[in-house]
Design a protein around this motif. Structure first.
Motif, PDB file in Angstrom:
ATOM      1  N   ARG A   1     -75.447 -13.272  -6.933  1.00 28.05           N
ATOM      2  CA  ARG A   1     -74.311 -14.184  -7.077  1.00 28.05           C
ATOM      3  C   ARG A   1     -74.640 -15.535  -6.473  1.00 28.05           C
ATOM      4  O   ARG A   1     -75.099 -15.622  -5.342  1.00 28.05           O
ATOM      5  N   GLN A   2     -74.374 -16.585  -7.207  1.00 24.87           N
ATOM      6  CA  GLN A   2     -74.772 -17.906  -6.731  1.00 24.87           C
ATOM      7  C   GLN A   2     -73.672 -18.642  -5.982  1.00 24.87           C
ATOM      8  O   GLN A   2     -73.958 -19.446  -5.101  1.00 24.87           O
ATOM      9  N   CYS A   3     -72.416 -18.381  -6.356  1.00 30.65           N
ATOM     10  CA  CYS A   3     -71.299 -19.098  -5.744  1.00 30.65           C
ATOM     11  C   CYS A   3     -70.318 -18.097  -5.136  1.00 30.65           C
ATOM     12  O   CYS A   3     -70.315 -16.935  -5.496  1.00 30.65           O
ATOM     13  N   LEU A   4     -69.504 -18.590  -4.224  1.00 30.90           N
ATOM     14  CA  LEU A   4     -68.502 -17.745  -3.585  1.00 30.90           C
ATOM     15  C   LEU A   4     -67.506 -17.233  -4.624  1.00 30.90           C
ATOM     16  O   LEU A   4     -67.335 -17.859  -5.675  1.00 30.90           O
ATOM     17  N   PRO A   5     -66.852 -16.091  -4.341  1.00 27.97           N
ATOM     18  CA  PRO A   5     -65.861 -15.564  -5.277  1.00 27.97           C
ATOM     19  C   PRO A   5     -64.764 -16.602  -5.537  1.00 27.97           C
ATOM     20  O   PRO A   5     -64.318 -17.272  -4.609  1.00 27.97           O
ATOM     21  N   GLY A   6     -64.394 -16.720  -6.782  1.00 27.60           N
ATOM     22  CA  GLY A   6     -63.347 -17.677  -7.132  1.00 27.60           C
ATOM     23  C   GLY A   6     -63.889 -19.058  -7.479  1.00 27.60           C
ATOM     24  O   GLY A   6     -63.139 -19.932  -7.906  1.00 27.60           O
ATOM     25  N   TRP A   7     -65.196 -19.264  -7.265  1.00 21.38           N
ATOM     26  CA  TRP A   7     -65.824 -20.538  -7.593  1.00 21.38           C
ATOM     27  C   TRP A   7     -66.485 -20.441  -8.959  1.00 21.38           C
ATOM     28  O   TRP A   7     -66.791 -19.349  -9.439  1.00 21.38           O
ATOM     29  N   PRO A 142     -75.157 -23.908  -4.141  1.00 23.25           N
ATOM     30  CA  PRO A 142     -75.040 -22.453  -4.198  1.00 23.25           C
ATOM     31  C   PRO A 142     -75.412 -21.765  -2.884  1.00 23.25           C
ATOM     32  O   PRO A 142     -74.817 -20.764  -2.541  1.00 23.25           O
ATOM     33  N   ARG A 143     -76.394 -22.259  -2.172  1.00 21.18           N
ATOM     34  CA  ARG A 143     -76.833 -21.593  -0.953  1.00 21.18           C
ATOM     35  C   ARG A 143     -77.040 -22.612   0.147  1.00 21.18           C
ATOM     36  O   ARG A 143     -77.259 -23.781  -0.142  1.00 21.18           O
ATOM     37  N   PRO A 144     -77.069 -22.217   1.424  1.00 17.48           N
ATOM     38  CA  PRO A 144     -76.794 -20.871   1.907  1.00 17.48           C
ATOM     39  C   PRO A 144     -75.299 -20.627   2.049  1.00 17.48           C
ATOM     40  O   PRO A 144     -74.537 -21.562   2.179  1.00 17.48           O
TER      41      PRO A 144
END
Ligand code: 2F8
Ligand code: CA
Length: 147
Positions: A1-7, A142-144
């Protein structure tokens, strides 16, 4: 997963569209604080491609029950330091931009910019009073993950 949930991931960047009535609408500064708490900041548009992609995204958010002036999304663009000098949060100055016709007009001490769902993606931005309550768009890499 690259982005936080909901993003939403678009071209390798993560975006958060503050759409829900639960989050409601906020002032530019409060919207910015919301983004900062998620390790992000208000949206900075760095290319025409990025602008077009986001303009397309927010088209889906048209809210016929609200007047146009309230359907905007705060972005990381202000002229608070020097009137008429529109500057992104990363320090980049806007040359042309994607202002709606007649904007920016500083109608009522309007120092913060918002992006609006418009049929023509080039007629997208308006300057509005920073204490106006609008939706907003956060952006982060996307990270960290820090949260
Ligand atoms: O007509 C453009 C004008 O529309 C509204 O004022 C009536 C906007 N005000 C707010 O969003 C608070 C102006 O910024 C905009 O220029
Ligand atoms: Ca305006």
């Amino acid at each position: 997963r690259q982005c936080l949930p909901g993003w939403t991931v678009i071209n390798s960047m993560c975006y958060f569209f503050a759409l829900s009535e639960e989050l409601s609408r906020r002032s530019w500064m409060d919207a910015r604080h919301f983004c900062k708490r998620q390790g992000s900041d208000l949206l900075v548009i760095n290319s025409r491609e990025e602008h077009m992609a986001l303009a397309e995204m927010i088209k889906m958010s048209r809210d016929p029950s609200r007047p146009m002036s309230q359907s905007g999304f705060w972005i990381g663009l202000r002229d608070a330091d020097v009137e008429g000098s529109w500057t992104w949060l990363d320090g980049t100055r806007v040359e042309e931009g994607y202002w709606n016709i007649g904007e920016p007009n500083n109608q009522n001490n309007e120092d913060c910019a918002a992006m609006y769902p418009r049929e023509n993606p080039f007629n997208s931005w308006n300057d509005a009073p920073c204490n106006w309550n609008l939706k907003w768009i956060c952006e982060r890499t996307p990270r960290p993950f820090s949260s």
